[in-house]
Design an enzyme around this catalytic site. Structure first.
Site, PDB file in Angstrom:
ATOM      1  N   LYS A  51       0.795  -1.197   0.000  1.00 42.64           N
ATOM      2  CA  LYS A  51       0.000   0.000   0.000  1.00 42.64           C
ATOM      3  C   LYS A  51       0.846   1.274   0.000  1.00 42.64           C
ATOM      4  O   LYS A  51       0.376   2.360  -0.317  1.00 42.64           O
ATOM      5  CB  LYS A  51      -0.881   0.011   1.269  1.00 42.64           C
ATOM      6  CG  LYS A  51      -1.823  -1.178   1.373  1.00 42.64           C
ATOM      7  CD  LYS A  51      -2.615  -1.147   2.697  1.00 42.64           C
ATOM      8  CE  LYS A  51      -2.171  -2.249   3.587  1.00 42.64           C
ATOM      9  NZ  LYS A  51      -2.859  -2.319   4.883  1.00 42.64           N
ATOM     10  N   GLY A  52       2.095   1.127   0.394  1.00 43.80           N
ATOM     11  CA  GLY A  52       2.951   2.279   0.690  1.00 43.80           C
ATOM     12  C   GLY A  52       3.172   3.268  -0.438  1.00 43.80           C
ATOM     13  O   GLY A  52       3.435   4.444  -0.190  1.00 43.80           O
ATOM     14  N   GLU A 106       7.666   1.963  -5.944  1.00 41.64           N
ATOM     15  CA  GLU A 106       7.772   1.469  -4.562  1.00 41.64           C
ATOM     16  C   GLU A 106       7.843   2.645  -3.596  1.00 41.64           C
ATOM     17  O   GLU A 106       8.294   3.734  -3.973  1.00 41.64           O
ATOM     18  CB  GLU A 106       9.063   0.664  -4.409  1.00 41.64           C
ATOM     19  CG  GLU A 106       8.891  -0.844  -4.511  1.00 41.64           C
ATOM     20  CD  GLU A 106       8.292  -1.466  -3.247  1.00 41.64           C
ATOM     21  OE1 GLU A 106       7.685  -0.751  -2.417  1.00 41.64           O
ATOM     22  OE2 GLU A 106       8.441  -2.686  -3.105  1.00 41.64           O
ATOM     23  N   ASP A 107       7.440   2.430  -2.354  1.00 40.96           N
ATOM     24  CA  ASP A 107       7.614   3.469  -1.346  1.00 40.96           C
ATOM     25  C   ASP A 107       9.073   3.546  -0.891  1.00 40.96           C
ATOM     26  O   ASP A 107       9.656   4.611  -0.807  1.00 40.96           O
ATOM     27  CB  ASP A 107       6.665   3.262  -0.144  1.00 40.96           C
ATOM     28  CG  ASP A 107       6.777   1.881   0.509  1.00 40.96           C
ATOM     29  OD1 ASP A 107       7.507   0.996  -0.005  1.00 40.96           O
ATOM     30  OD2 ASP A 107       6.109   1.678   1.541  1.00 40.96           O
ATOM     31  N   ASP A 110      14.577  -1.175   0.993  1.00 39.67           N
ATOM     32  CA  ASP A 110      15.378  -1.346   2.203  1.00 39.67           C
ATOM     33  C   ASP A 110      16.359  -2.492   1.932  1.00 39.67           C
ATOM     34  O   ASP A 110      17.364  -2.299   1.265  1.00 39.67           O
ATOM     35  CB  ASP A 110      14.371  -1.625   3.344  1.00 39.67           C
ATOM     36  CG  ASP A 110      14.993  -1.752   4.719  1.00 39.67           C
ATOM     37  OD1 ASP A 110      15.838  -2.634   4.911  1.00 39.67           O
ATOM     38  OD2 ASP A 110      14.624  -0.979   5.625  1.00 39.67           O
ATOM     39  N   LYS A 138      17.481   2.870   0.832  1.00 38.27           N
ATOM     40  CA  LYS A 138      18.481   2.732   1.899  1.00 38.27           C
ATOM     41  C   LYS A 138      19.655   1.922   1.340  1.00 38.27           C
ATOM     42  O   LYS A 138      19.695   0.699   1.512  1.00 38.27           O
ATOM     43  CB  LYS A 138      17.875   1.983   3.103  1.00 38.27           C
ATOM     44  CG  LYS A 138      16.713   2.694   3.807  1.00 38.27           C
ATOM     45  CD  LYS A 138      16.220   1.867   5.005  1.00 38.27           C
ATOM     46  CE  LYS A 138      15.072   2.521   5.732  1.00 38.27           C
ATOM     47  NZ  LYS A 138      14.491   1.660   6.796  1.00 38.27           N
ATOM     48  N   PHE A 159      14.419   4.152  10.556  1.00 46.89           N
ATOM     49  CA  PHE A 159      13.044   3.751  10.248  1.00 46.89           C
ATOM     50  C   PHE A 159      12.198   5.012  10.130  1.00 46.89           C
ATOM     51  O   PHE A 159      12.171   5.836  11.043  1.00 46.89           O
ATOM     52  CB  PHE A 159      12.484   2.829  11.341  1.00 46.89           C
ATOM     53  CG  PHE A 159      11.114   2.327  11.004  1.00 46.89           C
ATOM     54  CD1 PHE A 159      10.953   1.253  10.146  1.00 46.89           C
ATOM     55  CD2 PHE A 159       9.975   2.951  11.519  1.00 46.89           C
ATOM     56  CE1 PHE A 159       9.675   0.801   9.804  1.00 46.89           C
ATOM     57  CE2 PHE A 159       8.707   2.508  11.183  1.00 46.89           C
ATOM     58  CZ  PHE A 159       8.556   1.425  10.320  1.00 46.89           C
ATOM     59  N   ARG A 172       0.545   6.617   7.525  1.00 48.95           N
ATOM     60  CA  ARG A 172       0.611   6.739   6.055  1.00 48.95           C
ATOM     61  C   ARG A 172       0.114   8.099   5.575  1.00 48.95           C
ATOM     62  O   ARG A 172       0.517   8.588   4.528  1.00 48.95           O
ATOM     63  CB  ARG A 172      -0.246   5.663   5.383  1.00 48.95           C
ATOM     64  CG  ARG A 172       0.238   4.243   5.611  1.00 48.95           C
ATOM     65  CD  ARG A 172      -0.494   3.300   4.656  1.00 48.95           C
ATOM     66  NE  ARG A 172      -0.399   1.906   5.051  1.00 48.95           N
ATOM     67  CZ  ARG A 172       0.597   1.089   4.724  1.00 48.95           C
ATOM     68  NH1 ARG A 172       1.613   1.539   4.008  1.00 48.95           N
ATOM     69  NH2 ARG A 172       0.593  -0.166   5.119  1.00 48.95           N
TER      70      ARG A 172
HETATM   71  P1  IMP Z   1      12.602  -4.491   1.749  1.00 53.41           P
HETATM   72  O1  IMP Z   1      11.887  -5.686   1.213  1.00 53.41           O
HETATM   73  O2  IMP Z   1      13.472  -4.830   2.933  1.00 53.41           O
HETATM   74  O3  IMP Z   1      13.390  -3.721   0.697  1.00 53.41           O
HETATM   75  O4  IMP Z   1      11.522  -3.531   2.360  1.00 53.41           O
HETATM   76  C1  IMP Z   1      10.590  -2.951   1.585  1.00 53.41           C
HETATM   77  C2  IMP Z   1       9.277  -2.741   2.306  1.00 53.41           C
HETATM   78  O5  IMP Z   1       9.412  -2.698   3.727  1.00 53.41           O
HETATM   79  C3  IMP Z   1       8.729  -1.409   1.910  1.00 53.41           C
HETATM   80  O6  IMP Z   1       7.879  -1.498   0.789  1.00 53.41           O
HETATM   81  C4  IMP Z   1       8.029  -0.938   3.172  1.00 53.41           C
HETATM   82  O7  IMP Z   1       6.687  -1.393   3.197  1.00 53.41           O
HETATM   83  C5  IMP Z   1       8.783  -1.591   4.309  1.00 53.41           C
HETATM   84  N1  IMP Z   1       9.810  -0.694   4.910  1.00 53.41           N
HETATM   85  C6  IMP Z   1      11.150  -0.765   4.787  1.00 53.41           C
HETATM   86  N2  IMP Z   1      11.782   0.211   5.459  1.00 53.41           N
HETATM   87  C7  IMP Z   1      10.800   0.945   6.033  1.00 53.41           C
HETATM   88  C8  IMP Z   1      10.811   2.146   6.848  1.00 53.41           C
HETATM   89  O8  IMP Z   1      11.834   2.758   7.186  1.00 53.41           O
HETATM   90  N3  IMP Z   1       9.584   2.595   7.225  1.00 53.41           N
HETATM   91  C9  IMP Z   1       8.390   1.993   6.869  1.00 53.41           C
HETATM   92  N4  IMP Z   1       8.349   0.890   6.100  1.00 53.41           N
HETATM   93  C10 IMP Z   1       9.543   0.371   5.683  1.00 53.41           C
HETATM   94 MG    MG Z   2       4.849  -1.193   5.329  1.00 55.85          MG
END
Ligand code: IMP
Ligand code: MG
Length: 182
Positions: A51-52, A106-107, A110, A138, A159, A172
């Site tokens: 949803k982000g 993507e939002d 990470d 990140k 975070f 959000r």
């Molecule tokens: P990844 O799979 O580790 O790259 O993380 C991606 C997903 O984790 C994003 O689409 C977010 O929903 C969530 N996420 C990662 N870091 C944060 C943060 O700092 N704040 C809020 N949501 C995060």
């Molecule tokens: Mg999330």
């Protein structure tokens, strides 16, 4: 009330990036996309990752000047402030993307688990090209090698919440981006 601070699930967050700065960063991404998709035969499909990415996608597409389509998928991976590492596909893609240019929106990228999942999922559907747009990146936590084509803002390991990003579903709707104030 001090709007530079907000409490979500009992934890305090403070403003880290004001909305004006977010808007400028999104404009830069839109400028690059406008250059990339200037040819009328492309008509890319934006694929928002729910949803982000909803707020980012809404602002980004309004700054683009080419014809495009919009689709969504929903995946989930996170609980609280750390990744569970496991990705679930909650809402699959309903459009045919074979031979099309697609732009993943993507939002935040990470660890890269989610974007890596999205890339393998979409590649199987044989699009002409896949580009990756993300509001936040990140780089120090990113575990993959696939390039992130259009990161709007690069941050450290903190975070963050706001502008689509949540802390256990809250935050959000915040127009600025906040960081844990601890
Ligand atoms: P990844 O799979 O580790 O790259 O993380 C991606 C997903 O984790 C994003 O689409 C977010 O929903 C969530 N996420 C990662 N870091 C944060 C943060 O700092 N704040 C809020 N949501 C995060
Ligand atoms: Mg999330």
């Amino acid at each position: 009330m001090d709007s530079s601070k907000v409490t979500l699930h009992g934890r305090q967050f403070r403003v880290m990036i004001p909305d004006t700065e977010i808007d400028k960063a999104i404009q830069k991404v839109a400028d690059k996309l406008n250059a990339r998709f200037s040819s009328p035969d492309s008509r890319p499909i934006f694929i928002g990752v729910l949803k982000g990415s909803v707020l980012f996608l809404a602002d980004l597409v309004r700054k683009t000047s080419f014809l495009s389509e919009m689709e969504f998928v929903r995946i989930s991976s996170y609980e609280g402030t750390s990744s569970t590492g496991k990705i679930t596909l909650n809402i699959p893609l309903s459009a045919d993307i074979e031979g099309r240019d697609v732009v993943i929106v993507e939002d935040i990228v990470d660890t890269g688990e989610s974007i890596n999942f999205m890339l393998s999922y979409l590649k199987e559907k044989n699009p002409r090209s896949i580009s990756v747009c993300t509001l936040f990146f990140k780089p120090d936590k990113y575990r993959y090698t696939h390039p992130i084509d259009y990161p709007a803002l690069t941050i450290g390991n903190e975070f963050i919440v706001g502008y689509g990003l949540d802390y256990d579903q809250l935050g959000r709707n915040l127009k600025d981006v906040y960081v844990l104030d601890e």
